[in-house]
Design an enzyme around this catalytic site. Structure first.
Site, PDB file in Angstrom:
ATOM      1  N   GLY A  13       0.842  -1.203   0.000  1.00 23.68           N
ATOM      2  CA  GLY A  13       0.000   0.000   0.000  1.00 23.68           C
ATOM      3  C   GLY A  13       0.868   1.239   0.000  1.00 23.68           C
ATOM      4  O   GLY A  13       0.527   2.273   0.575  1.00 23.68           O
ATOM      5  N   SER A 131      -8.816  -2.738  10.965  1.00 23.50           N
ATOM      6  CA  SER A 131      -9.825  -1.670  10.942  1.00 23.50           C
ATOM      7  C   SER A 131     -10.743  -1.904  12.124  1.00 23.50           C
ATOM      8  O   SER A 131     -10.894  -3.042  12.582  1.00 23.50           O
ATOM      9  CB  SER A 131     -10.644  -1.754   9.645  1.00 23.50           C
ATOM     10  OG  SER A 131     -11.811  -0.954   9.744  1.00 23.50           O
ATOM     11  N   TYR A 144     -15.634  -6.957   3.839  1.00 24.71           N
ATOM     12  CA  TYR A 144     -14.553  -6.122   4.382  1.00 24.71           C
ATOM     13  C   TYR A 144     -14.419  -6.378   5.882  1.00 24.71           C
ATOM     14  O   TYR A 144     -13.320  -6.599   6.393  1.00 24.71           O
ATOM     15  CB  TYR A 144     -14.843  -4.640   4.107  1.00 24.71           C
ATOM     16  CG  TYR A 144     -13.764  -3.689   4.600  1.00 24.71           C
ATOM     17  CD1 TYR A 144     -12.605  -3.477   3.862  1.00 24.71           C
ATOM     18  CD2 TYR A 144     -13.906  -3.002   5.806  1.00 24.71           C
ATOM     19  CE1 TYR A 144     -11.617  -2.601   4.315  1.00 24.71           C
ATOM     20  CE2 TYR A 144     -12.933  -2.132   6.268  1.00 24.71           C
ATOM     21  CZ  TYR A 144     -11.786  -1.930   5.515  1.00 24.71           C
ATOM     22  OH  TYR A 144     -10.807  -1.074   5.966  1.00 24.71           O
TER      23      TYR A 144
HETATM   24  N1  LIG Z   1      -8.959   5.096   5.258  1.00 24.84           N
HETATM   25  C1  LIG Z   1      -9.702   4.606   6.251  1.00 24.84           C
HETATM   26  O1  LIG Z   1     -10.688   5.232   6.704  1.00 24.84           O
HETATM   27  C2  LIG Z   1      -9.333   3.274   6.857  1.00 24.84           C
HETATM   28  C3  LIG Z   1      -9.934   2.909   8.065  1.00 24.84           C
HETATM   29  C4  LIG Z   1      -9.603   1.705   8.654  1.00 24.84           C
HETATM   30  C5  LIG Z   1      -8.687   0.881   8.053  1.00 24.84           C
HETATM   31  N2  LIG Z   1      -8.119   1.238   6.872  1.00 24.84           N
HETATM   32  C6  LIG Z   1      -7.147   0.323   6.282  1.00 24.84           C
HETATM   33  O2  LIG Z   1      -5.911   0.988   6.188  1.00 24.84           O
HETATM   34  C7  LIG Z   1      -5.126   0.401   5.147  1.00 24.84           C
HETATM   35  C8  LIG Z   1      -4.577   1.502   4.272  1.00 24.84           C
HETATM   36  O3  LIG Z   1      -5.671   2.101   3.603  1.00 24.84           O
HETATM   37  P1  LIG Z   1      -5.635   3.600   3.093  1.00 24.84           P
HETATM   38  O4  LIG Z   1      -6.807   4.260   3.701  1.00 24.84           O
HETATM   39  O5  LIG Z   1      -4.260   4.143   3.269  1.00 24.84           O
HETATM   40  O6  LIG Z   1      -6.000   3.335   1.552  1.00 24.84           O
HETATM   41  P2  LIG Z   1      -5.609   4.038   0.188  1.00 24.84           P
HETATM   42  O7  LIG Z   1      -5.209   5.446   0.366  1.00 24.84           O
HETATM   43  O8  LIG Z   1      -6.745   3.728  -0.737  1.00 24.84           O
HETATM   44  O9  LIG Z   1      -4.312   3.208  -0.259  1.00 24.84           O
HETATM   45  C9  LIG Z   1      -4.440   1.863  -0.623  1.00 24.84           C
HETATM   46  C10 LIG Z   1      -3.078   1.356  -1.049  1.00 24.84           C
HETATM   47  O10 LIG Z   1      -3.189  -0.052  -1.335  1.00 24.84           O
HETATM   48  C11 LIG Z   1      -2.627  -0.303  -2.626  1.00 24.84           C
HETATM   49  N3  LIG Z   1      -3.366  -1.390  -3.253  1.00 24.84           N
HETATM   50  C12 LIG Z   1      -4.712  -1.546  -3.329  1.00 24.84           C
HETATM   51  N4  LIG Z   1      -5.009  -2.652  -4.036  1.00 24.84           N
HETATM   52  C13 LIG Z   1      -3.824  -3.223  -4.384  1.00 24.84           C
HETATM   53  C14 LIG Z   1      -3.474  -4.377  -5.139  1.00 24.84           C
HETATM   54  N5  LIG Z   1      -4.400  -5.201  -5.638  1.00 24.84           N
HETATM   55  N6  LIG Z   1      -2.165  -4.649  -5.315  1.00 24.84           N
HETATM   56  C15 LIG Z   1      -1.213  -3.824  -4.820  1.00 24.84           C
HETATM   57  N7  LIG Z   1      -1.483  -2.720  -4.095  1.00 24.84           N
HETATM   58  C16 LIG Z   1      -2.782  -2.425  -3.888  1.00 24.84           C
HETATM   59  C17 LIG Z   1      -2.779   1.008  -3.388  1.00 24.84           C
HETATM   60  O11 LIG Z   1      -1.751   1.140  -4.357  1.00 24.84           O
HETATM   61  P3  LIG Z   1      -1.917   1.066  -5.948  1.00 24.84           P
HETATM   62  O12 LIG Z   1      -3.261   1.603  -6.315  1.00 24.84           O
HETATM   63  O13 LIG Z   1      -0.737   1.840  -6.442  1.00 24.84           O
HETATM   64  O14 LIG Z   1      -1.771  -0.397  -6.236  1.00 24.84           O
HETATM   65  C18 LIG Z   1      -2.536   2.046  -2.285  1.00 24.84           C
HETATM   66  O15 LIG Z   1      -1.151   2.247  -2.118  1.00 24.84           O
HETATM   67  C19 LIG Z   1      -6.064  -0.562   4.420  1.00 24.84           C
HETATM   68  O16 LIG Z   1      -5.787  -1.872   4.822  1.00 24.84           O
HETATM   69  C20 LIG Z   1      -7.455  -0.145   4.880  1.00 24.84           C
HETATM   70  O17 LIG Z   1      -8.367  -1.217   4.845  1.00 24.84           O
HETATM   71  C21 LIG Z   1      -8.401   2.419   6.264  1.00 24.84           C
END
Ligand SMILES: NC(=O)c1ccc[n+]([C@@H]2O[C@H](COP(=O)([O-])OP(=O)(O)OC[C@H]3O[C@@H](n4cnc5c(N)ncnc54)[C@H](OP(=O)(O)O)[C@@H]3O)[C@@H](O)[C@H]2O)c1
Length: 258
Positions: A13, A131, A144
């Site tokens: 990520g 999460s 999810y």
């Molecule tokens: N944002 C929230 O509110 C929230 C809350 C609770 C938990 N989380 C968790 O926190 C973590 C980080 O999320 P974030 O909010 O930072 O999300 P984000 O900004 O959407 O970033 C997601 C990252 O995952 C990579 N990714 C997604 N699908 C992929 C694939 N198939 N292969 C390789 N890379 C992939 C994307 O890179 P590319 O597109 O370059 O591949 C990007 O770098 C996640 O596990 C999410 O479930 C987020």
């Protein structure tokens, strides 16, 4: 153990949100950083900062196995994750596959590749981003929630697998963070960025990436005899809980309200 005991970090990520923020922290601590994601232009920017990049889809186990061969990771941050709108009632087969394979299977495949080396070298720290969806019931995509609950249990179980070794495991369980994740659900365009911001962030005091990165720093910098197992971070104004009870007699309810 603190950052100075570690040399190499692997981050999934890496191109957005929490993963991207953590890379700056790891670079500032002098670590060699391996970044995994798909977006090649963003990876090129990271390469410009000295990061070793691996452009791949984490659903591609063969690519993970090939790219991580020989990497001796001290820190593994599993941040790659996807969510979806709706729930199991409206889910496509592809939604379910993506949720399970990105959020859970890839985490296990990466650990299959890197965790034995940590145990063998008697040194390492795994950080898994789950999460609050893995801990509480609320309306959201059912799959999810299921994947994040699995990441919670996986994180606990990893501790048993490294029993007696100086290998630590931290699960970070955040509430809403300001990242691209909601925009991606809507299509991942500049227009959906604005829509997601208006819907999910405008007017809310959400967590920022820096808040989560600060928790990562705290967990890694703890003394070596301390394993910070679970960090739940929520916005102060976001509260889990509440019990929903669908009232059957809507007319009576409306009458009563008059
Ligand atoms: N944002 C929230 O509110 C929230 C809350 C609770 C938990 N989380 C968790 O926190 C973590 C980080 O999320 P974030 O909010 O930072 O999300 P984000 O900004 O959407 O970033 C997601 C990252 O995952 C990579 N990714 C997604 N699908 C992929 C694939 N198939 N292969 C390789 N890379 C992939 C994307 O890179 P590319 O597109 O370059 O591949 C990007 O770098 C996640 O596990 C999410 O479930 C987020």
């Amino acid at each position: 153990m603190t950052f100075s005991d570690y040399r190499v970090a692997v981050v999934t990520g890496a191109t957005s949100g929490v993963g991207r923020g953590a890379i700056d922290l790891f670079l500032s601590k002098g670590l060699t950083v391996h970044a995994i994601a798909r977006d090649e232009s963003r990876l090129a920017e990271l390469a410009g900062k000295g990061v070793i990049t691996h452009a791949l889809n984490v659903r591609d186990t063969a690519a993970l196995t090939r790219e991580l061969a020989g990497v001796e990771a001290d820190i593994v941050l599993n941040s790659a994750g996807v969510s979806r709108a709706g729930n199991i009632l409206s889910s496509s087969a592809e939604d379910l596959d993506d949720l399970v394979e990105v959020n859970l299977t890839a985490v296990m495949q990466i650990l299959r590749l890197l965790y034995p080396g940590m145990v063998e070298r008697d040194r390492g720290h795994v950080l898994n981003i789950s999460s609050i969806a893995g801990h509480y019931n609320f309306f959201g995509h059912t799959a999810y929630h299921a994947t994040k609950a699995a990441v919670h249990q996986l994180s606990r179980q990893l501790r048993n697998d490294a029993m007696g070794k100086r290998v630590r495991v931290t699960e970070l369980s955040p509430g809403r963070i300001e990242t691209e994740i909601f925009s991606r659900n809507l299509g991942g365009t500049p227009e959906t960025d604005a829509e997601a911001w208006a819907t999910y962030y405008e007017g809310f005091e959400s967590l920022t990436v820096d808040d989560v990165v600060a928790a990562i720093e705290f967990a890694v910098d703890a003394p070596s005899h301390v394993n910070i197992g679970l960090v739940e971070l929520m916005p102060t104004f976001q509260v889990p809980g509440g019990l929903t009870f669908d009232r059957r007699d809507q007319d009576a309810a409306l009458q009563g309200a008059k």
